[in-house]
Enzyme design. Structure first.
Site, PDB file in Angstrom:
ATOM      1  N   CYS A   1       0.805  -1.225   0.000  1.00  0.00           N
ATOM      2  CA  CYS A   1       0.000   0.000   0.000  1.00  0.00           C
ATOM      3  C   CYS A   1       0.832   1.267   0.000  1.00  0.00           C
ATOM      4  O   CYS A   1       0.284   2.363  -0.093  1.00  0.00           O
ATOM      5  CB  CYS A   1      -0.923   0.001   1.210  1.00  0.00           C
ATOM      6  SG  CYS A   1      -1.838  -1.519   1.345  1.00  0.00           S
TER       7      CYS A   1
ATOM      8  N   GLU B   1      -2.449   5.796  13.091  1.00  0.00           N
ATOM      9  CA  GLU B   1      -2.032   6.968  12.329  1.00  0.00           C
ATOM     10  C   GLU B   1      -2.304   8.259  13.115  1.00  0.00           C
ATOM     11  O   GLU B   1      -1.445   9.157  13.170  1.00  0.00           O
ATOM     12  CB  GLU B   1      -2.772   7.001  10.987  1.00  0.00           C
ATOM     13  CG  GLU B   1      -2.339   8.170  10.098  1.00  0.00           C
ATOM     14  CD  GLU B   1      -2.826   8.043   8.658  1.00  0.00           C
ATOM     15  OE1 GLU B   1      -3.726   7.225   8.383  1.00  0.00           O
ATOM     16  OE2 GLU B   1      -2.293   8.765   7.796  1.00  0.00           O
TER      17      GLU B   1
ATOM     18  N   HIS C   1      -9.346   2.220  -1.706  1.00  0.00           N
ATOM     19  CA  HIS C   1      -7.918   2.001  -1.479  1.00  0.00           C
ATOM     20  C   HIS C   1      -7.317   1.386  -2.743  1.00  0.00           C
ATOM     21  O   HIS C   1      -7.563   0.222  -3.043  1.00  0.00           O
ATOM     22  CB  HIS C   1      -7.737   1.077  -0.281  1.00  0.00           C
ATOM     23  CG  HIS C   1      -6.323   0.984   0.215  1.00  0.00           C
ATOM     24  ND1 HIS C   1      -5.224   1.267  -0.571  1.00  0.00           N
ATOM     25  CD2 HIS C   1      -5.824   0.629   1.425  1.00  0.00           C
ATOM     26  CE1 HIS C   1      -4.121   1.082   0.145  1.00  0.00           C
ATOM     27  NE2 HIS C   1      -4.458   0.697   1.354  1.00  0.00           N
TER      28      HIS C   1
END
Lengths: 403, 85
Positions: free
Chosen positions: A162, A305, A331
């Site tokens: 990713c 995050e 995504h």
């Protein structure tokens, strides 16, 4: 060290077939996630995604080209064409030799693998098309972009799940900054929305069946998207000499490895990458106005995050904006950082911060200004773009408004 | 093999324990099974019983499948087997 600027951008994704349409969708907070259309859908538990619908390769390419272009290569070519057109560059002679491609992708030609495994395993055929290998290989898209536009310098593919496109764009940035190249086509492309690609993700049990709601308390997982975004990164002096329009300046990049867990993210690893990009760009924390979050909509990513951002920015974390556009385009795995860089450029150039849509309930563990549901006008001079991959690989870019 | 024996065998394998060390009241956490071990255990249970387990790793406690203890998992599997028979 040389300065690096962006002089062209291109994309195709669930929000639009070009940059203008995509940015308009982001400004309007439009959702590109919809019911998937694909073979054997009834055998999937997850039936939504950020799919590029009504896409007809034959409208653009002939049969021989399509025989060589996997869907991820097609997306990369479409995005690269738009980016190069905007830049106004044409690659000949010395410039061609000093220009290359660094592309991020995680799955490469996964759809080609998927289709041909069906042919040999399910249908029991003993023969496949002669070009399956050059079609499915991870570097196919980078190579076709180089062939199409005569880019004869360093050309390769980066695969860090990713974070692939952020790692790729970071390499392009370093190569120009160090003087190795003058112009680099860079970004990412992914076409993992095929039966096998989704089936594998289903197995992890982290996918949402209804929506991607980053930072919202009721979030229940990620939603996959597909597409590409490509950029022209150029040596500033080169761009200036030819009077090119400059979209933004790339000012910093950092990458770290958690060295901890193959799937669970680490706050420290993320924080070190964010801090590293700021140090590389010689920024103070209060310089940063906006962060395009990795923001997958999973429980694990979003709280990790936010904690990393809070750690790095201290009190300033409450003043900056952080949004996840995955809520709109899904995504894109290895292509995601590239599409998300478009939101960063929009923030710097147009003063519009793309929202986190689908946001319904505040989560005390994600207590930052996530720009919920509606885009916001705001003047920002410096932005960051986060990408945190499975495997614990983190890559953060810093961009500055070009004035 | 009863449902209980099969479930315990699956969990014991994940925890690298003898089945006799896996008691009904122990939680997966007690047995040292992490989130990845949990997802693998659910997969093994689905394969062993040919059932589909409603489970989202984003919020295991919110899923309709009670994983609070070995006993709870056995009961949940028996219920799913009856429903999906």
């Amino acid at each position: 060290m040389r300065r690096v600027v962006i002089t062209g951008a291109g994309t195709i994704n669930a929000l639009g077939r070009d940059v203008a349409t995509t940015l308009e969708a982001m400004r309007e907070g439009r959702c590109g996630i919809s019911d998937l259309k694909m073979r054997d859908l009834e055998r999937l538990a997850i039936r939504i995604g950020g799919q590029v619908h009504d896409y007809v390769p034959e409208d653009r390419w002939n049969r021989q080209q399509i025989a060589l272009y996997d869907r991820f290569t097609q997306f990369a070519l479409i995005a690269a064409e738009e980016a190069i057109q905007q830049s106004g560059l044409s690659f000949t002679g010395k410039l061609a030799a000093r220009s290359g491609v660094v592309l991020g992708t995680a799955g490469g030609g996964l759809s080609t693998s998927d289709e041909n495994y069906r042919t040999v395993y399910e249908e029991g055929k003993n023969r496949v098309h002669p070009f399956i290998v050059p079609k499915l290989m991870n570097n196919a898209a980078a190579s076709h972009v180089s062939m199409e536009h005569n880019l004869k310098g360093p050309t390769f593919t980066v695969a860090t799940a990713c974070a692939s496109s952020n790692h790729a764009m970071g390499q392009a940035f370093h190569m120009i900054r160090s003087g190795m190249s003058d112009v680099m086509l860079t970004g990412g492309s992914e076409a993992m929305l095929c039966f096998g690609g989704l089936k594998a993700w289903e197995g992890l049990r982290v996918m949402s069946k209804d929506a991607c709601r980053p930072f919202s308390l009721n979030r229940n997982g990620m939603v996959q998207g597909e597409g590409a975004a490509m950029f022209v990164f150029e040596d500033y002096d080169h761009a200036k000499a030819r009077g090119a329009e400059i979209l933004a300046e790339v000012i910093g990049f950092a990458m770290t490895s958690d060295a901890a867990d193959i799937v669970m993210p680490s706050k420290q690893g993320a924080a070190r990458a964010i801090q590293g990009a700021m140090t590389d760009a010689q920024l103070n924390s209060d310089d940063v106005g906006y962060i395009n979050a990795h923001g997958t909509g999973t429980a694990a990513n979003d709280k990790t995050e936010c904690a990393a951002v809070a750690d790095v920015f201290g009190h300033h974390a409450d003043d900056l904006m952080i949004s996840s556009t995955k809520s709109m385009h899904g995504h894109l795995i290895g292509g995601t950082g590239a599409v998300e860089l478009l939101a960063c450029i929009m923030a710097l150039r147009d003063g519009v911060i793309a929202p986190t849509i689908g946001y319904e309930e505040p989560d005390p563990e994600c207590a930052l200004d996530v720009v919920p549901n509606e885009a916001r006008d705001a003047k920002v001079d410096v932005v960051l773009s986060n990408a945190f991959a499975f495997g614990g690989l983190n890559a953060v870019l810093a961009l500055r408004k070009f004035a | 093999m009863t449902v209980r024996d099969k479930v315990i065998a699956i969990i014991a394998e994940q925890a690298v324990l003898e089945p006799s060390d896996v008691t009904g009241d122990s939680s997966l956490e007690d047995l040292g099974i992490d989130s990845m071990g949990l997802v693998e255990s659910i997969f093994a249970i689905e394969e062993a019983f040919d059932i589909s387990v409603p489970f989202n790793a984003n919020d295991p406690s919110e899923s309709d499948f009670d994983i609070s203890s070995v006993d709870a998992i056995v009961a949940a599997v028996e219920k799913l087997k009856a429903e999906q028979a």
